[in-house]
Write an enzyme that holds these catalytic residues in place. Structure first.
Site, PDB file in Angstrom:
ATOM      1  N   ASP A 192      13.681  73.776  52.859  1.00 44.46           N
ATOM      2  CA  ASP A 192      13.735  75.113  53.474  1.00 44.46           C
ATOM      3  C   ASP A 192      12.334  75.702  53.428  1.00 44.46           C
ATOM      4  O   ASP A 192      11.913  76.231  52.397  1.00 44.46           O
ATOM      5  CB  ASP A 192      14.691  76.037  52.697  1.00 44.46           C
ATOM      6  CG  ASP A 192      16.150  75.643  52.856  1.00 44.46           C
ATOM      7  OD1 ASP A 192      16.652  75.687  53.982  1.00 44.46           O
ATOM      8  OD2 ASP A 192      16.778  75.289  51.839  1.00 44.46           O
ATOM      9  N   ARG A 203       8.625  76.756  49.838  1.00 49.22           N
ATOM     10  CA  ARG A 203       8.715  75.730  48.790  1.00 49.22           C
ATOM     11  C   ARG A 203       7.366  75.074  48.489  1.00 49.22           C
ATOM     12  O   ARG A 203       7.310  74.118  47.728  1.00 49.22           O
ATOM     13  CB  ARG A 203       9.703  74.631  49.211  1.00 49.22           C
ATOM     14  CG  ARG A 203      11.056  75.117  49.704  1.00 49.22           C
ATOM     15  CD  ARG A 203      11.842  75.837  48.654  1.00 49.22           C
ATOM     16  NE  ARG A 203      13.221  76.080  49.079  1.00 49.22           N
ATOM     17  CZ  ARG A 203      13.915  77.158  48.778  1.00 49.22           C
ATOM     18  NH1 ARG A 203      13.347  78.132  48.069  1.00 49.22           N
ATOM     19  NH2 ARG A 203      15.156  77.302  49.173  1.00 49.22           N
ATOM     20  N   ARG A 259      14.262  87.542  56.834  1.00 51.15           N
ATOM     21  CA  ARG A 259      14.313  86.120  57.224  1.00 51.15           C
ATOM     22  C   ARG A 259      14.610  86.005  58.721  1.00 51.15           C
ATOM     23  O   ARG A 259      14.392  84.949  59.319  1.00 51.15           O
ATOM     24  CB  ARG A 259      15.389  85.376  56.420  1.00 51.15           C
ATOM     25  CG  ARG A 259      15.086  85.265  54.939  1.00 51.15           C
ATOM     26  CD  ARG A 259      16.278  84.672  54.180  1.00 51.15           C
ATOM     27  NE  ARG A 259      16.536  83.289  54.544  1.00 51.15           N
ATOM     28  CZ  ARG A 259      17.645  82.623  54.192  1.00 51.15           C
ATOM     29  NH1 ARG A 259      18.608  83.245  53.478  1.00 51.15           N
ATOM     30  NH2 ARG A 259      17.804  81.376  54.554  1.00 51.15           N
ATOM     31  N   LYS A 309      19.565  77.796  62.123  1.00 53.69           N
ATOM     32  CA  LYS A 309      20.619  78.261  61.216  1.00 53.69           C
ATOM     33  C   LYS A 309      20.774  79.774  61.340  1.00 53.69           C
ATOM     34  O   LYS A 309      19.874  80.444  61.855  1.00 53.69           O
ATOM     35  CB  LYS A 309      20.295  77.845  59.772  1.00 53.69           C
ATOM     36  CG  LYS A 309      18.960  78.384  59.237  1.00 53.69           C
ATOM     37  CD  LYS A 309      18.649  77.798  57.870  1.00 53.69           C
ATOM     38  CE  LYS A 309      17.380  78.419  57.292  1.00 53.69           C
ATOM     39  NZ  LYS A 309      16.979  77.825  56.008  1.00 53.69           N
ATOM     40  N   HIS A 310      21.910  80.369  60.934  1.00 59.40           N
ATOM     41  CA  HIS A 310      23.113  79.795  60.348  1.00 59.40           C
ATOM     42  C   HIS A 310      24.264  80.092  61.300  1.00 59.40           C
ATOM     43  O   HIS A 310      24.785  81.211  61.295  1.00 59.40           O
ATOM     44  CB  HIS A 310      23.422  80.430  58.986  1.00 59.40           C
ATOM     45  CG  HIS A 310      22.279  80.422  58.008  1.00 59.40           C
ATOM     46  ND1 HIS A 310      21.238  81.314  58.026  1.00 59.40           N
ATOM     47  CD2 HIS A 310      22.042  79.593  56.947  1.00 59.40           C
ATOM     48  CE1 HIS A 310      20.407  81.063  57.016  1.00 59.40           C
ATOM     49  NE2 HIS A 310      20.872  80.020  56.346  1.00 59.40           N
ATOM     50  N   HIS A 321      25.977  82.321  49.042  1.00 61.49           N
ATOM     51  CA  HIS A 321      25.645  81.526  47.860  1.00 61.49           C
ATOM     52  C   HIS A 321      26.585  81.856  46.705  1.00 61.49           C
ATOM     53  O   HIS A 321      26.818  81.023  45.828  1.00 61.49           O
ATOM     54  CB  HIS A 321      24.201  81.790  47.414  1.00 61.49           C
ATOM     55  CG  HIS A 321      23.167  81.285  48.375  1.00 61.49           C
ATOM     56  ND1 HIS A 321      22.709  82.061  49.424  1.00 61.49           N
ATOM     57  CD2 HIS A 321      22.525  80.108  48.458  1.00 61.49           C
ATOM     58  CE1 HIS A 321      21.811  81.362  50.103  1.00 61.49           C
ATOM     59  NE2 HIS A 321      21.676  80.181  49.541  1.00 61.49           N
ATOM     60  N   ASP A 371      26.014  74.063  55.718  1.00 61.72           N
ATOM     61  CA  ASP A 371      25.233  74.663  54.634  1.00 61.72           C
ATOM     62  C   ASP A 371      25.700  73.987  53.335  1.00 61.72           C
ATOM     63  O   ASP A 371      26.687  73.235  53.330  1.00 61.72           O
ATOM     64  CB  ASP A 371      25.457  76.182  54.602  1.00 61.72           C
ATOM     65  CG  ASP A 371      24.255  76.938  54.030  1.00 61.72           C
ATOM     66  OD1 ASP A 371      23.438  76.298  53.339  1.00 61.72           O
ATOM     67  OD2 ASP A 371      24.146  78.152  54.271  1.00 61.72           O
TER      68      ASP A 371
END
Length: 446
Positions: free
Chosen positions: A161, A169, A230, A260-261, A273, A345
């Site tokens: 991601d 990351r 985002r 996504k999503h 999550h 996901d």
């Protein structure tokens, strides 16, 4: 008197002799003529022989003509579809393995990860922040996974991601890229495309080939705890323009983009999550906002779509989108006519883990039309999915032809991007950082 009569008699005899001589000559000539003329039977035989030869030659000519006609009418052999050719060589466990994208632990390849790659033959790996160390260390970790995969017949997806903003990351030595929200405010699609290229170059530094970006959610709910900046913004048209541009930027650098999503995470008030969000929108309402960017991506032949763990009770009251045949099968596959790769996901997220058994979720999402099942943070979870799908095929709950459909799409994508487990050039960090700084200045100036 005597003398005269004798003379007459001699003359008569001479005449008769002459007649007999002439008759003999005639008979001799007649016999010679008949001996030279063929008999009717010989003539018939000779004629028959001539006809046989003629017919034989005609038959041979006809045969040659027929063979020529056949050679001319037989269509040239088409080359076999290379994806199908590769698929035909895979065993059932190898095909099912391709459908699993798993997480790993730590920052180096451990024995369990190696065993998972060998035994479950997983088609892809995802890295999270806890898997990333230094640039060199991360690159070494990625390559060690590719090396471990060499015993398998298909190159492995190495995914991450890398969105920009708070979802990043990369190690600290790599210059940062601002959020989609900030770039969205420029309304400049060229800047968004450059953003995609820069994100691609970032993850190529360590050997990734898949980026779970761009985010195509429309930020329509200010209280949304998981999307926010985002997203490129609250306008579906803006998100479409900027998101498609970013997607093209990633693609142009050889990185596989995953939008996504789907069907849209922008209007949720819960974080999937942790819990299962519920969005009480009708199909018409979704079509007027959330689905617009995804439809645009499908028209641009997007490589892969990630489906969210969100319940849309007015479409399917029993299954979240990621497990729903209504949403994946009837809408994404059916109405949108999308035939690319569908990825769930993370199936270990609270939205699924708190409400479904993993084996039930695995079967449901494949039956709904998903191709890749993402499961992070647990080697045991990857094994559970592998064993569940193997059992489902053997029991007839899922047909092998259904597995083949997914495996075909995955192989086609890997072949399209010419994926390899060989070590790749990492890129020029110094030049990349300079390009990011220059691009950020352009964003700030807008």
């Amino acid at each position: 008197m005597y003398i005269h009569s004798r003379k007459l008699k001699n003359k008569h005899i001479n005449t008769l002799q002459m007649l007999f001589l002439l008759l003999g000559i005639v008979l001799l000539l007649s016999a010679c003529g008949q001996s030279q003329k063929p008999s009717s039977s010989e003539q018939n035989n000779n004629n028959a022989g001539t006809e046989t030869n003629a017919n034989s030659n005609a038959g041979a000519n006809d045969q040659d003509n027929d063979q020529d006609d056949q050679q001319n009418t037989v269509p040239p052999q088409e080359e076999k579809d290379p994806v199908q050719k590769q698929l035909d060589q895979l065993s059932l466990d190898e095909k099912i393995g391709q459908m699993i994208l798993a997480g790993v632990q730590g920052t180096t390849l451990d024995a369990q990860a190696k065993q998972m790659i060998t035994d479950q033959k997983v088609g892809g790996i995802i890295f999270y922040a806890n898997n990333v160390s230094t640039l060199q260390g991360t690159a070494k970790f990625v390559q060690s996974i590719k090396d471990a995969n060499r015993s398998n017949p298909v190159p492995i997806f190495m995914s991450v991601d890398q969105e920009g903003g708070k979802v990043s990351r990369m190690p600290e030595t790599v210059e940062t890229i601002p959020s989609n929200g900030k770039v969205g405010k420029t309304k400049d699609a060229e800047l968004a495309e450059t953003m995609g290229k820069l994100l691609a170059r970032q993850i190529q530094l360590v050997g990734f080939n898949v980026d779970f970006a761009p985010v195509l959610d429309v930020n329509s709910n200010p209280n949304n705890p998981v999307i926010g900046d985002r997203s490129f913004g609250s306008s579906a048209s803006l998100v479409s323009r900027m998101g498609i541009a970013e997607m093209k930027g990633l693609r142009s650098e050889g990185i596989i983009p995953v939008v996504k999503h789907f069907p849209g995470h922008g209007d949720t008030s819960a974080d999937s999550h942790l819990d299962l969000p519920v969005v009480n929108k009708t199909e018409k309402q979704l079509a007027q906002l959330e689905w617009i960017p995804f439809e645009a991506a499908v028209k641009e032949q997007v490589e892969a779509v990630m489906v969210a763990h969100i319940l849309f009770p007015k479409l399917d009251p029993d299954h979240p989108a990621s497990l729903s045949d209504v949403i994946i099968g009837q809408h994404l596959r059916g109405k949108f006519k999308y035939d690319g790769v569908v990825i769930t996901d993370d199936l270990s997220m609270g939205a699924i883990a708190k409400n479904y058994k993993l084996n039930d979720a695995a079967v449901a999402t494949v039956q709904a039309g998903s191709d890749i099942l993402l499961v992070a943070h647990s080697y045991e979870s990857a094994k559970t999915i592998f064993d569940t799908l193997m059992s489902a095929v053997k029991s007839g709950k899922i047909s092998e032809s259904r597995i083949n459909e997914s495996a075909y799409r995955i192989l086609a994508l890997k072949q399209k991007y010419n994926l390899s487990d060989e070590e790749q050039q990492s890129g020029d960090l110094k030049q990349l950082n300079a390009d990011i700084v220059d691009w950020r200045k352009q964003v700030d100036a807008r």
